[in-house]
Design an enzyme around this catalytic site. Structure first.
Site, mmCIF file in Angstrom:
data_model
loop_
_atom_site.group_PDB
_atom_site.id
_atom_site.type_symbol
_atom_site.label_atom_id
_atom_site.label_comp_id
_atom_site.label_asym_id
_atom_site.label_seq_id
_atom_site.Cartn_x
_atom_site.Cartn_y
_atom_site.Cartn_z
ATOM 1 N N SER A 144 29.180 15.358 44.692
ATOM 2 C CA SER A 144 29.948 15.620 43.471
ATOM 3 C C SER A 144 30.349 14.301 42.835
ATOM 4 O O SER A 144 30.562 13.311 43.551
ATOM 5 C CB SER A 144 31.224 16.399 43.816
ATOM 6 N N TYR A 157 38.631 17.919 49.042
ATOM 7 C CA TYR A 157 37.270 18.184 48.544
ATOM 8 C C TYR A 157 36.614 16.863 48.123
ATOM 9 O O TYR A 157 35.485 16.556 48.535
ATOM 10 C CB TYR A 157 37.320 19.145 47.350
HETATM 11 P P1 NAD Z 1 28.395 28.502 44.777
HETATM 12 O O1 NAD Z 1 29.725 29.020 45.206
HETATM 13 O O2 NAD Z 1 27.516 29.357 43.932
HETATM 14 O O3 NAD Z 1 27.543 28.004 46.034
HETATM 15 C C1 NAD Z 1 28.111 27.577 47.218
HETATM 16 C C2 NAD Z 1 27.249 28.092 48.335
HETATM 17 O O4 NAD Z 1 27.742 27.569 49.583
HETATM 18 C C3 NAD Z 1 27.290 29.604 48.423
HETATM 19 O O5 NAD Z 1 25.980 30.090 48.538
HETATM 20 C C4 NAD Z 1 28.083 29.852 49.693
HETATM 21 O O6 NAD Z 1 27.684 31.028 50.376
HETATM 22 C C5 NAD Z 1 27.740 28.628 50.512
HETATM 23 N N1 NAD Z 1 28.738 28.428 51.549
HETATM 24 C C6 NAD Z 1 30.061 28.206 51.399
HETATM 25 N N2 NAD Z 1 30.652 28.160 52.604
HETATM 26 C C7 NAD Z 1 29.685 28.379 53.526
HETATM 27 C C8 NAD Z 1 29.697 28.490 54.938
HETATM 28 N N3 NAD Z 1 30.805 28.389 55.671
HETATM 29 N N4 NAD Z 1 28.518 28.727 55.554
HETATM 30 C C9 NAD Z 1 27.396 28.860 54.849
HETATM 31 N N5 NAD Z 1 27.317 28.778 53.515
HETATM 32 C C10 NAD Z 1 28.467 28.547 52.864
HETATM 33 O O7 NAD Z 1 28.734 27.147 44.041
HETATM 34 P P2 NAD Z 1 27.823 25.949 43.492
HETATM 35 O O8 NAD Z 1 28.592 25.411 42.353
HETATM 36 O O9 NAD Z 1 26.417 26.354 43.293
HETATM 37 O O10 NAD Z 1 27.960 24.876 44.681
HETATM 38 C C11 NAD Z 1 26.856 24.309 45.350
HETATM 39 C C12 NAD Z 1 27.204 22.896 45.783
HETATM 40 O O11 NAD Z 1 27.387 22.080 44.634
HETATM 41 C C13 NAD Z 1 28.497 22.775 46.597
HETATM 42 O O12 NAD Z 1 28.315 21.854 47.650
HETATM 43 C C14 NAD Z 1 29.484 22.242 45.589
HETATM 44 O O13 NAD Z 1 30.527 21.520 46.202
HETATM 45 C C15 NAD Z 1 28.584 21.361 44.751
HETATM 46 N N6 NAD Z 1 29.090 21.031 43.427
HETATM 47 C C16 NAD Z 1 29.334 22.020 42.516
HETATM 48 C C17 NAD Z 1 29.812 21.678 41.271
HETATM 49 C C18 NAD Z 1 30.112 22.705 40.209
HETATM 50 O O14 NAD Z 1 30.722 22.351 39.194
HETATM 51 N N7 NAD Z 1 29.688 23.965 40.375
HETATM 52 C C19 NAD Z 1 30.049 20.328 40.952
HETATM 53 C C20 NAD Z 1 29.781 19.359 41.897
HETATM 54 C C21 NAD Z 1 29.295 19.718 43.137
#
Ligand code: NAD
Length: 246
Positions: A144, A157
């Protein structure tokens, strides 16, 4: 890609039934890879996506070390090789940075377990297979912009993502030339994780040069480029639509 099925690279994308992970899984399949779709809970959605992409679905709670190890074992049992590991699964819960008491040690442990230690366990378990991948192995950690600048949904986080960015650099230095290790560090992405973050969406629309948050497919495009870029290692690439310029 016109390769025999057995010659096609295999990728494991954690947390790939929604958001960024799903977009990466779809992109890899479109690029000709065999994809292991993974989630913690949504097995029906995972099976349906894996079937659509001609891949495999595996369920595991990455907060539990044995389940993380079991995930990698099952993926290797299924295909006998691994070329690409995308550590995408992650958790986040908004906690105001100045409210120190609100970020409890339990929050810290859970965030570090899922966002930092699980990727480490998966990298460790994947390493023998990645080292022998025909075109070289590739690890992409989805971190991130909050791991690069003092921002993000909470202090734990941001710290978990900063730690994973640093692990990315350390592993890239240690594992070359057999395995390349990079991080993609998005700003705001329009996914289920951020659907209620109205103020942050407004910030991106008003201030980012691209005037919108990223779509999951924007992140998938960059991940695919990183995987396809044979000389790229040890990079943390921020993808924030230019917000860092403002
Ligand atoms: P999302 O909630 O759609 O995806 C997160 C995924 O992680 C889900 O599929 C969830 O089931 C899985 N997950 C969470 N806890 C888990 C566990 N204990 N065991 C197995 N799987 C688990 O959200 P996203 O935005 O697609 O996030 C994906 C990645 O991108 C994450 O690492 C998040 O921190 C990162 N990210 C997201 C953003 C944003 O703005 N959406 C920005 C920067 C980084």
């Amino acid at each position: 890609m016109s390769m025999d099925t057995a010659d096609r690279p295999v990728a494991l994308v954690t947390g790939s039934t929604s958001g960024i992970g799903e977009a990466v899984a779809r992109r890899f399949a479109a690029d000709g890879m065999r994809v292991v779709v993974h989630s913690r809970r949504s097995a029906a959605a995972g099976r349906a996506l894996a079937e659509e992409l001609g891949g495999t679905y595996l369920r595991a709670d990455l907060e539990v070390e044995d389940e993380a190890r079991g995930l990698m074992e099952a993926a290797l049992d299924r295909y006998g090789r691994l070329d690409v590991l995308v550590n995408n699964a992650g958790i986040s819960r908004p906690i105001p940075h100045a409210d120190l008491a609100a970020a409890t040690p339990a929050d810290w442990r859970r965030l570090l377990e899922v966002n930092l230690i699980a990727p480490w366990v998966l990298c460790t378990a994947a390493l023998p297979a990645l080292r022998t991948a025909p075109g070289g192995g590739s690890i992409v950690n989805i971190t991130s912009h909050a791991g690069v600048r003092p921002k993000g949904s909470s202090v734990p986080y941001a710290a978990s993502k900063a730690a994973l960015n640093h692990v990315t650099l350390l592993l890239a230095a240690a594992l070359g030339p057999d395995v390349r290790v990079n991080a993609v560090a998005p700003g705001l992405v329009d996914t289920p994780m951020t659907k209620d973050w109205a103020g942050v969406h407004d910030l991106w629309r008003e201030r980012a040069p691209m005037r919108r948050p990223a779509r999951p497919e924007d992140v998938a495009d960059l991940v695919a480029s990183v995987v396809g870029s044979a000389y790229l290692t040890g990079e943390v690439i921020v993808l924030d639509g230019g917000l860092h310029l403002t």
